[in-house]
Design a protein around this motif. Structure first.
Motif, PDB file in Angstrom:
ATOM      1  N   UNK A 175      13.595 -32.428  13.701  1.00 37.55           N
ATOM      2  CA  UNK A 175      12.949 -33.721  13.939  1.00 37.55           C
ATOM      3  C   UNK A 175      13.066 -34.077  15.422  1.00 37.55           C
ATOM      4  N   UNK A 176      11.985 -34.628  15.981  1.00 40.61           N
ATOM      5  CA  UNK A 176      12.052 -35.034  17.392  1.00 40.61           C
ATOM      6  C   UNK A 176      12.829 -36.338  17.532  1.00 40.61           C
ATOM      7  N   UNK A 230       8.796 -28.283  -1.861  1.00 40.85           N
ATOM      8  CA  UNK A 230       9.954 -29.165  -1.690  1.00 40.85           C
ATOM      9  C   UNK A 230      10.248 -29.352  -0.213  1.00 40.85           C
ATOM     10  N   UNK A 231      10.907 -30.457   0.060  1.00 39.91           N
ATOM     11  CA  UNK A 231      11.321 -30.779   1.428  1.00 39.91           C
ATOM     12  C   UNK A 231      12.798 -31.134   1.409  1.00 39.91           C
ATOM     13  N   UNK A 281      14.626 -30.027   9.112  1.00 35.02           N
ATOM     14  CA  UNK A 281      13.819 -29.919   7.893  1.00 35.02           C
ATOM     15  C   UNK A 281      13.788 -28.475   7.416  1.00 35.02           C
ATOM     16  N   UNK A 282      13.737 -28.348   6.093  1.00 38.40           N
ATOM     17  CA  UNK A 282      13.335 -27.091   5.458  1.00 38.40           C
ATOM     18  C   UNK A 282      12.240 -27.490   4.479  1.00 38.40           C
ATOM     19  N   UNK A 315       9.734 -27.016  16.943  1.00 38.84           N
ATOM     20  CA  UNK A 315      10.479 -25.768  16.726  1.00 38.84           C
ATOM     21  C   UNK A 315      10.291 -25.185  15.345  1.00 38.84           C
ATOM     22  N   UNK A 316       9.071 -25.272  14.814  1.00 43.55           N
ATOM     23  CA  UNK A 316       8.848 -24.719  13.475  1.00 43.55           C
ATOM     24  C   UNK A 316       9.114 -23.212  13.480  1.00 43.55           C
ATOM     25  N   UNK A 317       9.915 -22.792  12.545  1.00 41.65           N
ATOM     26  CA  UNK A 317      10.217 -21.366  12.415  1.00 41.65           C
ATOM     27  C   UNK A 317       9.913 -20.935  10.974  1.00 41.65           C
TER      28      UNK A 317
END
Ligand SMILES: Cc1cc2nc3c(=O)[nH]c(=O)nc-3n(C[C@H](O)[C@H](O)[C@H](O)COP(=O)(O)O)c2cc1C
Length: 146
Positions: free
Chosen positions: A15-16, A43-44, A51-52, A77-79
């Protein structure tokens, strides 16, 4: 035309700015409305600013949404941890299931995950196993479908 293959993506991001419970509720409400019309489930998880998310549904829809979410300035930074084709959904009843993850107790109860660290392993097989465990953990822990 045959149904498109069921596709699943798991990603992590940061999260920023910290998400308040209201921020999360807003995000979930909007996501659930949109996902239900796009035949998406998943799901979150949110903890400590990370976050996942698991998204599953028709391949094109999942791919497009991942790119939309990637550009969302609320996180960075989504991975991508895992992409796979599914025979059946893991979250058939959840337009976007959510479980708050509290601060871990000294001795976490059985089945309770108090770390995501193994998700970020450079060893893909460790990451895949961690995602599977997380999925089982979520389904077991979440008594309700949303
Ligand atoms: C961590 C995170 C997860 C998100 N998950 C979803 C989701 O599951 N479905 C969705 O439609 N939007 C999701 N979003 C929101 C999208 O990035 C984007 O804001 C939204 O799809 C735009 O909707 P709109 O076209 O109605 O404005 C998520 C955003 C973040 C930051």
């Amino acid at each position: 035309m045959p149904d498109q293959a069921l596709h699943s993506v798991v990603y992590s991001s940061t999260a920023t700015k910290p998400f308040s419970p209201v921020d999360l509720q807003d995000l979930l409400k909007h996501s659930r409305q949109k996902n239900s019309t796009s035949n998406l489930t998943g799901m979150l998880l949110y903890r400590g600013g990370r976050f996942i998310q698991v998204l599953e549904g028709p391949e094109d829809v999942v791919r497009d949404l991942v790119e939309t979410i990637r550009l969302d300035s609320r996180h960075t930074g989504m991975r991508i941890l895992l992409r796979e084709t599914l025979q059946q959904r893991n979250f058939p009843s959840w337009t976007m299931g959510y479980e708050p993850i509290g601060v871990p107790a000294d001795t976490p109860p059985e089945g309770y995950r108090d770390t995501f660290d193994d998700l970020y392993s450079s060893d893909t097989s460790v990451t895949i196993r961690a995602v599977r465990e997380l999925t089982t953990w979520f389904r077991h822990r979440s008594g309700r479908a949303t």
